[in-house]
Structure formats: C-alpha cells, structure tokens
Write an enzyme that holds these catalytic residues in place. Structure first.
Site, PDB file in Angstrom:
ATOM      1  N   CYS A 113       0.826  -1.203   0.000  1.00  0.00           N
ATOM      2  CA  CYS A 113       0.000   0.000   0.000  1.00  0.00           C
ATOM      3  C   CYS A 113       0.859   1.251   0.000  1.00  0.00           C
ATOM      4  CB  CYS A 113      -0.974  -0.001   1.170  1.00  0.00           C
ATOM      5  SG  CYS A 113      -0.244   0.105   2.812  1.00  0.00           S
ATOM      6  N   CYS A 114       0.212   2.364  -0.338  1.00  0.00           N
ATOM      7  CA  CYS A 114       0.854   3.669  -0.376  1.00  0.00           C
ATOM      8  C   CYS A 114       1.971   3.674  -1.421  1.00  0.00           C
ATOM      9  CB  CYS A 114       1.360   4.034   1.015  1.00  0.00           C
ATOM     10  SG  CYS A 114       1.803   5.773   1.218  1.00  0.00           S
ATOM     11  N   ILE A 115       3.199   4.004  -1.047  1.00  0.00           N
ATOM     12  CA  ILE A 115       4.323   4.059  -1.986  1.00  0.00           C
ATOM     13  C   ILE A 115       4.952   2.679  -2.212  1.00  0.00           C
ATOM     14  CG2 ILE A 115       6.056   4.518  -0.201  1.00  0.00           C
ATOM     15  CD1 ILE A 115       5.922   6.080  -3.749  1.00  0.00           C
ATOM     16  N   PRO A 150       3.988  -0.102  -3.521  1.00  0.00           N
ATOM     17  CA  PRO A 150       3.853  -0.781  -4.817  1.00  0.00           C
ATOM     18  C   PRO A 150       5.019  -0.558  -5.777  1.00  0.00           C
ATOM     19  CG  PRO A 150       1.719   0.056  -4.156  1.00  0.00           C
ATOM     20  CD  PRO A 150       2.726   0.581  -3.152  1.00  0.00           C
ATOM     21  N   THR A 195      -3.240  -0.898  -2.769  1.00  0.00           N
ATOM     22  CA  THR A 195      -4.222   0.144  -2.468  1.00  0.00           C
ATOM     23  C   THR A 195      -3.473   1.452  -2.208  1.00  0.00           C
ATOM     24  OG1 THR A 195      -6.203   0.649  -1.157  1.00  0.00           O
ATOM     25  CG2 THR A 195      -4.321  -0.252   0.034  1.00  0.00           C
TER      26      THR A 195
END
Length: 304
Positions: free
Chosen positions: A182-184, A186, A275
């Site tokens: 999630c967030c950065i 990925p 996400t």
C-alpha cells in the site's frame, strides 16, 4: 407390589432416554462432554493464514507509516491470520524530525530496531523470512519503503531494492503466494516483478488531493501497469455499474450518483494486491477501509 414394579419400570425408561451416548460422559453440572477417545476423532480448528508483515522503520517520513501498519494488523487480526513481523537489519537512510519535517543532523537509527516499536518488540530480521513458512506477505507504506527498503526516494526509476526485500518479493511471487502493498510500497513490486499491475491512486494531482501522482509515471516507465483508482458510479440502466476513469468520464445516462471509494486493485495473474492509502489526501477512515479491502483480498488469494 405390582404397582411399584410398574412405577420403577417407567422411571428406568425415562432415565435410559437421558443416558450418555457412547463416547460422552456427564458434566458435574449437567450436560455432556466428549470422552478423551471421542476427542481424538474431532476436527481440529483450521489454523489461520500465516502472513508476514514487512516494516521499514517507525514514522511516515523516514520509516513505516504507523496508521497503515496498525490498520493492516487490525484487519489481519480480524481475518484470523497468524502474523509475524519482519524488518531489515540495516541503518536508516536518515532520521527526520517529524515536527520540523527536516533531517536530524548527526543522528542515526536502525530499521529493525525502530520497527520493533510498532511490533511491540516481537520482530524478526528480514533475512530470516522465507516464502516456505508463510502464506502471504504485506508491505505497508511510508517513506521508509522508498528510503530504507529501496533507494526510490533518491533514484526514482533507477533505484535499487534492498537485497532481502527483492528476494522475498521474488520468492513469494514464484511460489504463487499473494503479496499486498500500500501507499508508496507498490513501487517495490513494479521494480522487481516486471509487468505487474499495481495502483498508487490517480495520475493527476487534482488540486493536491493526490500529491504523489507523479509516481504513476515512474511505475509505467519500469514496465509495470498502473491502474487508476477512480470513483464508482451507480446508475439505473439494465442493472449495470459504471467505473469512472479519465477516458470514460460519463456513463451516458442522466440517472446516476457518484460515490468515492477507497478500494484495492488485484492483479489476479501475479497475485499482487495494492491500495493507494496515504497517496491520497483523504480522511483516515477511507485509508483504513482501503487497507481492509487489500487485506481481505490477500487472505482470499492465500486460500486459507
């Protein structure tokens, strides 16, 4: 005497009706419990999925985003997962004063030691994590993913990924076990697993609502597919659903309503679930809901 024998016979019949069944013994306050022999044939509770959570320090600007980590752990607990927390035993890139938003000169910290704050001390060196012993892996965001698990914050698309992080991503992927990010975070999958589908939200800042939207272009440059997270539009037309994207802004129907949602994107082929979380400047409960969607999908893909 005949009357007494008849009464006794009727009482014995009633007692027999409540006699313990084979394999059961009476409890002292009524009821029946399985005997030790019968218990051997009872179905044992199915263990929950074993999920590894990989942290990158403690604090959004130089480590793990605490709200994201906490939300992941809450949703995993609710899903009945057996969680083990890991972090690399390496120095942080730097230490950020979270009040000033600036580096603290001359201060150094260790990623594993800092991550132990979130894990309440129960943490293991990432070097010991293997896909053999776990059903899934999840990576929270925070700048630590771009500073300590990789050099993305400095080098962008030419970044290097921590050796153990790269190994873990490849091991779980090759084993067909799901990975959540999630967030950065990925960007780690985009760098290591070529051709993977991920999302970090929108590709335009939209007045500051998506302040890190430029990350999507870097993800695409790495050879991964970026999936825009938009809004879901419901409308009354043959029971259909319309998903807003920049190239399809209207369903062509005058009867619809727009509802913002924070959900997760699932790459079914690679079993990677992502996400946006705090890539979007939105309310905390939306972040929590999006992470919940990610965790649920990861557990579903784990098949446990």
């Amino acid at each position: 005497m005949a009357a007494f024998r008849a009464l006794a016979a009727s009482r014995l019949a009633v007692t027999a009706g409540f006699a313990p069944r084979p394999g059961l013994w009476p409890l002292p306050f009524g009821g029946l419990a399985p005997s030790s022999r019968a218990a051997l044939h009872a179905s044992a509770p199915r263990p929950g999925p074993r999920v590894a959570v990989v942290l990158s320090g403690c604090g959004v600007y130089d480590g793990t985003e605490l709200h994201e980590a906490s939300s992941i752990l809450v949703h995993l607990s609710r899903g009945g997962a057996e969680v083990q927390i890991f972090a690399p035993d390496v120095p942080q890139m730097h230490v950020i004063d979270h009040i000033k938003g600036q580096p603290s000169e001359g201060e150094t910290r260790n990623v594993l030691t800092e991550s132990a704050r979130i894990a309440r001390g129960k943490i293991t060196d990432l070097a010991k994590l293997t896909a053999v012993n776990h059903d899934a892996a999840i990576f929270p965001g925070g700048f630590g993913a771009a500073k300590n698990l990789s050099t993305f914050a400095v080098d962008g698309g030419t970044c290097k990924v921590n050796r153990d992080v790269e190994r873990v991503l490849k091991e779980f992927h090759q084993a067909g076990k799901p990975i959540g990010l999630c967030c950065i975070a990925p960007v780690l999958a985009a760098k290591v697993l070529r051709g993977v589908e991920v999302t970090v939200g929108h590709e335009q800042e939209e007045g500051g609502k998506w302040p890190h939207a430029g990350t999507a272009e870097v993800i695409k440059a790495l050879g991964a597919k970026h999936c825009v997270m938009g809004v879901t539009i419901s409308f009354q037309q043959l029971g259909q659903r319309w998903r807003w994207t920049p190239d399809r802004p209207s369903p062509g129907c005058g009867c619809f309503s727009i509802t913002c949602v924070h959900e997760a994107h699932v790459d079914q082929k690679n079993k990677v679930v992502t996400t946006p979380a705090f890539m979007c400047d939105t309310a905390l409960h939306h972040i929590h809901d999006g992470i919940g969607a990610m965790v649920r999908k990861v557990l579903e893909l784990a098949g446990r």
